[in-house]
Design a protein around this motif. Structure first.
Motif, PDB file in Angstrom:
ATOM      1  N   LYS A   2      -1.103  -4.038  -7.887  1.00 59.76           N
ATOM      2  CA  LYS A   2      -1.014  -2.668  -7.375  1.00 59.76           C
ATOM      3  C   LYS A   2      -1.458  -1.686  -8.463  1.00 59.76           C
ATOM      4  CE  LYS A   2       1.404  -2.793  -3.390  1.00 59.76           C
ATOM      5  NZ  LYS A   2       1.012  -2.174  -2.165  1.00 59.76           N
ATOM      6  N   ILE A   3      -2.149  -0.656  -8.038  1.00 59.13           N
ATOM      7  CA  ILE A   3      -2.574   0.417  -8.928  1.00 59.13           C
ATOM      8  C   ILE A   3      -1.552   1.535  -8.800  1.00 59.13           C
ATOM      9  CG2 ILE A   3      -4.401   2.060  -9.473  1.00 59.13           C
ATOM     10  CD1 ILE A   3      -6.258   0.075  -7.822  1.00 59.13           C
ATOM     11  N   LYS A   4      -1.003   1.945  -9.922  1.00 61.24           N
ATOM     12  CA  LYS A   4      -0.009   3.018  -9.939  1.00 61.24           C
ATOM     13  C   LYS A   4      -0.552   4.188 -10.753  1.00 61.24           C
ATOM     14  CE  LYS A   4       3.241   0.662  -7.858  1.00 61.24           C
ATOM     15  NZ  LYS A   4       3.784   1.012  -6.591  1.00 61.24           N
ATOM     16  N   VAL A   5      -0.344   5.387 -10.262  1.00 63.05           N
ATOM     17  CA  VAL A   5      -0.745   6.590 -10.983  1.00 63.05           C
ATOM     18  C   VAL A   5       0.485   7.474 -11.149  1.00 63.05           C
ATOM     19  CG1 VAL A   5      -2.183   8.660 -10.961  1.00 63.05           C
ATOM     20  CG2 VAL A   5      -3.086   6.503 -10.054  1.00 63.05           C
ATOM     21  N   THR A  36      -7.466   3.281  -2.498  1.00 64.92           N
ATOM     22  CA  THR A  36      -6.665   2.093  -2.246  1.00 64.92           C
ATOM     23  C   THR A  36      -5.710   1.914  -3.415  1.00 64.92           C
ATOM     24  OG1 THR A  36      -6.686  -0.300  -1.854  1.00 64.92           O
ATOM     25  CG2 THR A  36      -8.383   0.554  -3.317  1.00 64.92           C
ATOM     26  N   ASP A  37      -4.577   1.297  -3.186  1.00 60.68           N
ATOM     27  CA  ASP A  37      -3.660   1.027  -4.299  1.00 60.68           C
ATOM     28  C   ASP A  37      -3.638  -0.460  -4.653  1.00 60.68           C
ATOM     29  OD1 ASP A  37      -2.214  -0.002  -2.201  1.00 60.68           O
ATOM     30  OD2 ASP A  37      -0.352   1.019  -2.702  1.00 60.68           O
ATOM     31  N   SER A  60      -1.665   2.637 -14.288  1.00 58.08           N
ATOM     32  CA  SER A  60      -1.182   1.324 -14.706  1.00 58.08           C
ATOM     33  C   SER A  60      -1.361   0.328 -13.575  1.00 58.08           C
ATOM     34  CB  SER A  60       0.283   1.386 -15.131  1.00 58.08           C
ATOM     35  OG  SER A  60       1.088   1.824 -14.044  1.00 58.08           O
ATOM     36  N   LEU A  61      -1.250  -0.932 -13.915  1.00 57.69           N
ATOM     37  CA  LEU A  61      -1.316  -2.016 -12.938  1.00 57.69           C
ATOM     38  C   LEU A  61       0.011  -2.734 -12.913  1.00 57.69           C
ATOM     39  CD1 LEU A  61      -4.833  -3.478 -13.793  1.00 57.69           C
ATOM     40  CD2 LEU A  61      -4.209  -2.130 -11.791  1.00 57.69           C
TER      41      LEU A  61
END
Length: 63
Positions: A2-5, A36-37, A60-61
């Motif tokens: 997952k991609i987190k911002v 997309t996340d 972050s991932l």
């Protein structure tokens, strides 16, 4: 992955968009948006470069 911002840290300077335009974009108000996340085999290398290049470490991932 997952991609987190962290949008509190994000300065919307578009380095991530330049490195992974298939994942990141700035909207009309210059706020970062995720297209997309989720990472894929096709975008993971670009996303990792964007994570490393973020000057505020706002991306972050997560597994």
């Amino acid at each position: 992955m997952k991609i987190k911002v962290d949008f509190d840290l994000c300065e919307s300077n578009a380095l991530c968009e330049a490195m992974a335009p298939e994942v990141f974009e700035l909207d009309d108000d210059d706020y970062l948006q995720l297209k997309t996340d989720e990472t894929t085999p096709e975008n993971i290398d670009n996303v990792k470069r964007a994570v490393a290049a973020c000057p505020r470490a706002a991306i972050s991932l997560k597994d």
